[in-house]
Design an enzyme around this catalytic site. Sequence first.
Site, PDB file in Angstrom:
ATOM      1  N   GLY A  43     -83.975 -77.146  95.525  1.00  0.00           N
ATOM      2  CA  GLY A  43     -82.622 -77.393  94.466  1.00  0.00           C
ATOM      3  C   GLY A  43     -81.516 -76.769  94.970  1.00  0.00           C
ATOM      4  N   LYS A  54     -75.511 -66.769 100.856  1.00  0.00           N
ATOM      5  CA  LYS A  54     -75.564 -65.308 101.315  1.00  0.00           C
ATOM      6  C   LYS A  54     -75.849 -65.102 102.840  1.00  0.00           C
ATOM      7  CE  LYS A  54     -75.144 -64.731  97.691  1.00  0.00           C
ATOM      8  NZ  LYS A  54     -75.119 -65.463  96.424  1.00  0.00           N
ATOM      9  N   TYR A 192     -67.981 -66.082  90.084  1.00  0.00           N
ATOM     10  CA  TYR A 192     -68.859 -65.670  91.385  1.00  0.00           C
ATOM     11  C   TYR A 192     -68.376 -66.556  92.535  1.00  0.00           C
ATOM     12  CZ  TYR A 192     -72.594 -63.806  88.205  1.00  0.00           C
ATOM     13  OH  TYR A 192     -73.414 -63.074  87.210  1.00  0.00           O
ATOM     14  N   ILE A 193     -68.343 -67.602  92.682  1.00  0.00           N
ATOM     15  CA  ILE A 193     -68.336 -68.685  93.727  1.00  0.00           C
ATOM     16  C   ILE A 193     -67.069 -68.338  94.547  1.00  0.00           C
ATOM     17  CG2 ILE A 193     -68.416 -70.971  94.681  1.00  0.00           C
ATOM     18  CD1 ILE A 193     -70.351 -71.734  92.402  1.00  0.00           C
ATOM     19  N   GLY A 278     -66.856 -73.062  87.341  1.00  0.00           N
ATOM     20  CA  GLY A 278     -68.408 -73.196  86.678  1.00  0.00           C
ATOM     21  C   GLY A 278     -68.976 -74.295  87.015  1.00  0.00           C
ATOM     22  N   ARG A 279     -70.220 -74.296  86.292  1.00  0.00           N
ATOM     23  CA  ARG A 279     -71.172 -75.254  86.603  1.00  0.00           C
ATOM     24  C   ARG A 279     -71.637 -76.230  85.374  1.00  0.00           C
ATOM     25  NH1 ARG A 279     -73.469 -76.009  91.667  1.00  0.00           N
ATOM     26  NH2 ARG A 279     -75.257 -76.783  90.988  1.00  0.00           N
ATOM     27  N   HIS A 450     -83.955 -39.286  99.907  1.00  0.00           N
ATOM     28  CA  HIS A 450     -82.629 -38.800 100.638  1.00  0.00           C
ATOM     29  C   HIS A 450     -82.475 -39.098 102.072  1.00  0.00           C
ATOM     30  CE1 HIS A 450     -79.217 -36.434 101.019  1.00  0.00           C
ATOM     31  NE2 HIS A 450     -79.709 -35.700 102.010  1.00  0.00           N
TER      32      HIS A 450
HETATM   33  P1  FAD Z   1     -81.392 -76.628  90.417  1.00  0.00           P
HETATM   34  O1  FAD Z   1     -81.564 -75.319  91.551  1.00  0.00           O
HETATM   35  O2  FAD Z   1     -80.051 -76.982  90.407  1.00  0.00           O
HETATM   36  O3  FAD Z   1     -82.522 -77.495  90.907  1.00  0.00           O
HETATM   37  C1  FAD Z   1     -82.471 -78.736  89.977  1.00  0.00           C
HETATM   38  C2  FAD Z   1     -83.162 -79.873  90.788  1.00  0.00           C
HETATM   39  O4  FAD Z   1     -83.305 -81.087  90.193  1.00  0.00           O
HETATM   40  C3  FAD Z   1     -82.146 -80.372  92.039  1.00  0.00           C
HETATM   41  O5  FAD Z   1     -82.958 -80.296  93.195  1.00  0.00           O
HETATM   42  C4  FAD Z   1     -81.934 -81.933  91.583  1.00  0.00           C
HETATM   43  O6  FAD Z   1     -81.913 -82.745  92.951  1.00  0.00           O
HETATM   44  C5  FAD Z   1     -83.098 -82.328  91.074  1.00  0.00           C
HETATM   45  N1  FAD Z   1     -82.972 -83.196  90.116  1.00  0.00           N
HETATM   46  C6  FAD Z   1     -81.858 -83.664  89.010  1.00  0.00           C
HETATM   47  N2  FAD Z   1     -81.968 -84.446  88.202  1.00  0.00           N
HETATM   48  C7  FAD Z   1     -83.037 -85.322  88.908  1.00  0.00           C
HETATM   49  C8  FAD Z   1     -83.747 -86.463  88.499  1.00  0.00           C
HETATM   50  N3  FAD Z   1     -83.262 -87.208  87.583  1.00  0.00           N
HETATM   51  N4  FAD Z   1     -84.796 -86.709  89.178  1.00  0.00           N
HETATM   52  C9  FAD Z   1     -85.210 -85.935  90.339  1.00  0.00           C
HETATM   53  N5  FAD Z   1     -84.641 -84.699  90.585  1.00  0.00           N
HETATM   54  C10 FAD Z   1     -83.670 -84.315  90.144  1.00  0.00           C
HETATM   55  N6  FAD Z   1     -78.110 -67.521  91.577  1.00  0.00           N
HETATM   56  C11 FAD Z   1     -78.606 -66.610  91.541  1.00  0.00           C
HETATM   57  O7  FAD Z   1     -79.552 -65.926  90.815  1.00  0.00           O
HETATM   58  N7  FAD Z   1     -78.277 -65.694  92.803  1.00  0.00           N
HETATM   59  C12 FAD Z   1     -77.239 -66.239  93.764  1.00  0.00           C
HETATM   60  O8  FAD Z   1     -76.983 -65.350  94.349  1.00  0.00           O
HETATM   61  C13 FAD Z   1     -76.673 -67.526  93.392  1.00  0.00           C
HETATM   62  N8  FAD Z   1     -75.761 -67.878  94.217  1.00  0.00           N
HETATM   63  C14 FAD Z   1     -75.302 -69.290  93.957  1.00  0.00           C
HETATM   64  C15 FAD Z   1     -74.494 -69.683  94.859  1.00  0.00           C
HETATM   65  C16 FAD Z   1     -73.718 -70.993  94.748  1.00  0.00           C
HETATM   66  C17 FAD Z   1     -72.930 -71.593  95.727  1.00  0.00           C
HETATM   67  C18 FAD Z   1     -74.276 -71.642  93.515  1.00  0.00           C
HETATM   68  C19 FAD Z   1     -73.856 -73.341  93.458  1.00  0.00           C
HETATM   69  C20 FAD Z   1     -75.524 -71.363  93.031  1.00  0.00           C
HETATM   70  C21 FAD Z   1     -75.779 -70.165  92.809  1.00  0.00           C
HETATM   71  N9  FAD Z   1     -76.910 -69.452  92.057  1.00  0.00           N
HETATM   72  C22 FAD Z   1     -77.210 -68.248  92.281  1.00  0.00           C
HETATM   73  C23 FAD Z   1     -77.198 -70.262  90.904  1.00  0.00           C
HETATM   74  C24 FAD Z   1     -78.602 -70.817  91.210  1.00  0.00           C
HETATM   75  O9  FAD Z   1     -78.429 -71.562  92.347  1.00  0.00           O
HETATM   76  C25 FAD Z   1     -78.826 -71.828  90.099  1.00  0.00           C
HETATM   77  O10 FAD Z   1     -79.171 -70.676  88.777  1.00  0.00           O
HETATM   78  C26 FAD Z   1     -80.383 -72.263  90.102  1.00  0.00           C
HETATM   79  O11 FAD Z   1     -80.584 -72.989  91.339  1.00  0.00           O
HETATM   80  C27 FAD Z   1     -80.825 -73.151  89.100  1.00  0.00           C
HETATM   81  O12 FAD Z   1     -82.081 -73.507  89.179  1.00  0.00           O
HETATM   82  P2  FAD Z   1     -82.964 -74.797  88.826  1.00  0.00           P
HETATM   83  O13 FAD Z   1     -84.070 -74.961  88.870  1.00  0.00           O
HETATM   84  O14 FAD Z   1     -82.313 -74.778  86.913  1.00  0.00           O
HETATM   85  O15 FAD Z   1     -82.063 -75.857  89.082  1.00  0.00           O
HETATM   86  P1  NAD Z   2     -68.135 -68.738  86.993  1.00  0.00           P
HETATM   87  O1  NAD Z   2     -68.271 -69.057  85.680  1.00  0.00           O
HETATM   88  O2  NAD Z   2     -68.829 -67.514  87.698  1.00  0.00           O
HETATM   89  O3  NAD Z   2     -66.403 -68.651  87.299  1.00  0.00           O
HETATM   90  C1  NAD Z   2     -65.469 -69.558  86.966  1.00  0.00           C
HETATM   91  C2  NAD Z   2     -64.317 -68.923  86.895  1.00  0.00           C
HETATM   92  O4  NAD Z   2     -63.086 -69.981  86.870  1.00  0.00           O
HETATM   93  C3  NAD Z   2     -64.048 -68.262  85.637  1.00  0.00           C
HETATM   94  O5  NAD Z   2     -63.428 -66.946  86.015  1.00  0.00           O
HETATM   95  C4  NAD Z   2     -63.255 -68.884  84.903  1.00  0.00           C
HETATM   96  O6  NAD Z   2     -62.318 -68.162  84.117  1.00  0.00           O
HETATM   97  C5  NAD Z   2     -62.119 -69.595  85.799  1.00  0.00           C
HETATM   98  N1  NAD Z   2     -61.813 -70.840  85.495  1.00  0.00           N
HETATM   99  C6  NAD Z   2     -62.255 -71.723  84.605  1.00  0.00           C
HETATM  100  N2  NAD Z   2     -61.625 -72.869  84.538  1.00  0.00           N
HETATM  101  C7  NAD Z   2     -60.437 -72.756  85.245  1.00  0.00           C
HETATM  102  C8  NAD Z   2     -59.247 -73.441  85.614  1.00  0.00           C
HETATM  103  N3  NAD Z   2     -59.080 -74.589  85.208  1.00  0.00           N
HETATM  104  N4  NAD Z   2     -58.137 -72.863  86.526  1.00  0.00           N
HETATM  105  C9  NAD Z   2     -58.548 -71.511  87.054  1.00  0.00           C
HETATM  106  N5  NAD Z   2     -59.651 -70.773  86.747  1.00  0.00           N
HETATM  107  C10 NAD Z   2     -60.520 -71.413  85.913  1.00  0.00           C
HETATM  108  O7  NAD Z   2     -68.384 -69.781  87.624  1.00  0.00           O
HETATM  109  P2  NAD Z   2     -68.593 -70.516  89.352  1.00  0.00           P
HETATM  110  O8  NAD Z   2     -67.962 -69.222  90.109  1.00  0.00           O
HETATM  111  O9  NAD Z   2     -68.083 -71.690  89.567  1.00  0.00           O
HETATM  112  O10 NAD Z   2     -69.968 -70.347  89.443  1.00  0.00           O
HETATM  113  C11 NAD Z   2     -71.181 -71.325  88.637  1.00  0.00           C
HETATM  114  C12 NAD Z   2     -72.434 -70.524  88.277  1.00  0.00           C
HETATM  115  O11 NAD Z   2     -73.185 -70.227  89.310  1.00  0.00           O
HETATM  116  C13 NAD Z   2     -72.253 -69.026  87.970  1.00  0.00           C
HETATM  117  O12 NAD Z   2     -71.735 -68.959  86.571  1.00  0.00           O
HETATM  118  C14 NAD Z   2     -73.398 -68.435  88.097  1.00  0.00           C
HETATM  119  O13 NAD Z   2     -74.368 -68.740  87.051  1.00  0.00           O
HETATM  120  C15 NAD Z   2     -73.772 -69.234  89.423  1.00  0.00           C
HETATM  121  N6  NAD Z   2     -73.751 -68.339  90.806  1.00  0.00           N
HETATM  122  C16 NAD Z   2     -74.256 -67.274  90.749  1.00  0.00           C
HETATM  123  C17 NAD Z   2     -74.033 -66.381  91.681  1.00  0.00           C
HETATM  124  C18 NAD Z   2     -74.971 -64.966  91.813  1.00  0.00           C
HETATM  125  O14 NAD Z   2     -75.544 -64.858  91.104  1.00  0.00           O
HETATM  126  N7  NAD Z   2     -74.526 -64.297  92.738  1.00  0.00           N
HETATM  127  C19 NAD Z   2     -73.449 -66.809  92.624  1.00  0.00           C
HETATM  128  C20 NAD Z   2     -72.791 -68.090  92.625  1.00  0.00           C
HETATM  129  C21 NAD Z   2     -72.672 -68.902  91.339  1.00  0.00           C
END
Ligand code: FAD
Ligand code: NAD
Length: 471
Positions: A43, A54, A192-193, A278-279, A450
């Site tokens: 995913g 990372k 975050y991102i 955001g997502r 330590h």
């Molecule tokens: P997903 O990982 O999104 O998986 C869903 C899967 O479903 C996908 O592979 C998709 O292709 C499949 N799918 C969707 N619809 C269908 C369909 N109709 N048929 C078949 N397959 C389908 N979280 C952390 O905890 N730590 C982090 O450091 C972190 N870093 C992140 C960095 C980035 C850049 C991003 C974008 C996210 C990050 N996250 C992090 C968030 C984390 O990736 C998500 O919370 C996590 O992947 C969610 O898992 P999930 O199983 O719900 O969905």
């Molecule tokens: P986020 O919710 O962390 O940050 C989005 C930021 O965009 C917020 O600060 C918000 O105020 C700002 N924003 C929203 N609309 C805006 C606009 N129109 N103009 C300017 N700023 C605006 O979302 P993200 O960074 O896109 O990450 C999505 C999600 O993915 C996170 O909420 C988190 O759940 C997950 N994620 C987690 C990690 C981790 O665990 N280390 C890393 C990356 C992503």
Amino acid sequence: MSQITKTTTLLVIGGGPGGYVAAIRAGQLGVPTLLVEGAQLGGTCLNIGCIPSKALIHAAEEFDKARHYAGESPGQSGIGISVSTPAIDIARTVSWKDGIVGKLTGGVGALLKKNGVQVVQGWAHLLDGKTAEVTTADGGTMRIQCEHLLLAAGSEPTPLVSMPFGGIVESSTEALSPTSIPKQLVVVGGGYIGLELGTVYRKLGAEVAVVEAQDRILPTYDAELTKPVAAALAKMGVALHLNRKVLGLNAAGNAVRIQDASGAETLLPADRVLIAVGRRPRTQGWGLESLQLDRKGNALRIDDQCRTSMRDVWAIGDIAGEPMLAHRAMAQGEMVAELVAGKRRHFQPAAIPAVCFTDPEVVVAGLSPADAEAAGLDCLAASFPFAANGRAMTLESTDGFVRVVARRDNHLIVGWQAVGRGVSELSTAFGQSLEMGATLEDVAGTIHAHPTLGEAVQEAALKALGHALHI
Ligand code: FAD
Ligand code: NAD
């Protein structure tokens, strides 16, 4: 075109950390399980999220360190190491990152197979709460009927109406596989991102400007925690534009137009733009609407067993809303598999730790002092600074602190927060102490090795009890 019909007990839609963990656990428990994945196993997390980000954070950190020793990045090296000007081959960095992703996603495939899970590659379309149709790679269709349907379709980047994806405007997916380093990157969203990847690009040599709608970065964390991150970004030379509205690209397509609260417009030059605002849960376009499940905002509403409003239809991970974190999706997936297998479970974690992998890192677990107050708890809070920690000094990373929040009456710990280099690894201690119901005395009375950053955890507990030793 062929049509096949299959039946299974558990049908999992989505092979991300939520779906694949659910399927593995169900397989371990002997539940006939079929998992459908349209893109790649693993995913978002393994392919275009946690792991690749990372990997790039580490690569950028190493490169920045080398530049620092070469006297190129801010701050002179006092450590006595000097190197000549380093270079980075971004194509090789990306292929190294892809190698890690490949190993992990291959491992997921092997684990699913080992546990007897049938994996179908293709996009699922729901016909009802017990039936999905999948278009397979060979153009055929497969109809799958199940007793239990688990929705684990995850989330996707939220687009910005004023600046849609395309051309120089990218989401995190493209930003994780760059073919070149931009000269001027504008990041929209200081969450975050935006900050994790903004820091990567800055360390790789880009000029980076972050535009954030709120009045501070990482607005979901408490302000005291994010101050060291803001200070580090300033030192790195990342420009922060807070309280700004993004109007779109300029006519030439080489700058982002932003507006402040007074209405004044500014242009931020850009040869690349990363949108990270955001997502959103992936709930459209694959028949889910027809089930008319209850929603909470854009996400599916679930109860404390991850049940949706339809019997035997479950939802986990990002599709079920915040917090969108991989470890939460995995924990929910494991639980649903056990429920389907007939075990008694509820999703009631004491805390879901969250880490932001900025430089310095931020970690939170449980309640902040403000959360505790809002919950009507009478709490005490104490912080121990890394400036007084020997290990932090040897690592040249004395910025930041560990903070503990505990009930005043019985000293039960209800929350931990930390900011500092490497503090992500403290999330384990934080999570365990909360889950096991530790008191301040438990942590203060535990011998911490330590010299480690973890000693600041013990010292924070000691400080809350009024007798810190090293401050
Ligand atoms: P997903 O990982 O999104 O998986 C869903 C899967 O479903 C996908 O592979 C998709 O292709 C499949 N799918 C969707 N619809 C269908 C369909 N109709 N048929 C078949 N397959 C389908 N979280 C952390 O905890 N730590 C982090 O450091 C972190 N870093 C992140 C960095 C980035 C850049 C991003 C974008 C996210 C990050 N996250 C992090 C968030 C984390 O990736 C998500 O919370 C996590 O992947 C969610 O898992 P999930 O199983 O719900 O969905
Ligand atoms: P986020 O919710 O962390 O940050 C989005 C930021 O965009 C917020 O600060 C918000 O105020 C700002 N924003 C929203 N609309 C805006 C606009 N129109 N103009 C300017 N700023 C605006 O979302 P993200 O960074 O896109 O990450 C999505 C999600 O993915 C996170 O909420 C988190 O759940 C997950 N994620 C987690 C990690 C981790 O665990 N280390 C890393 C990356 C992503």
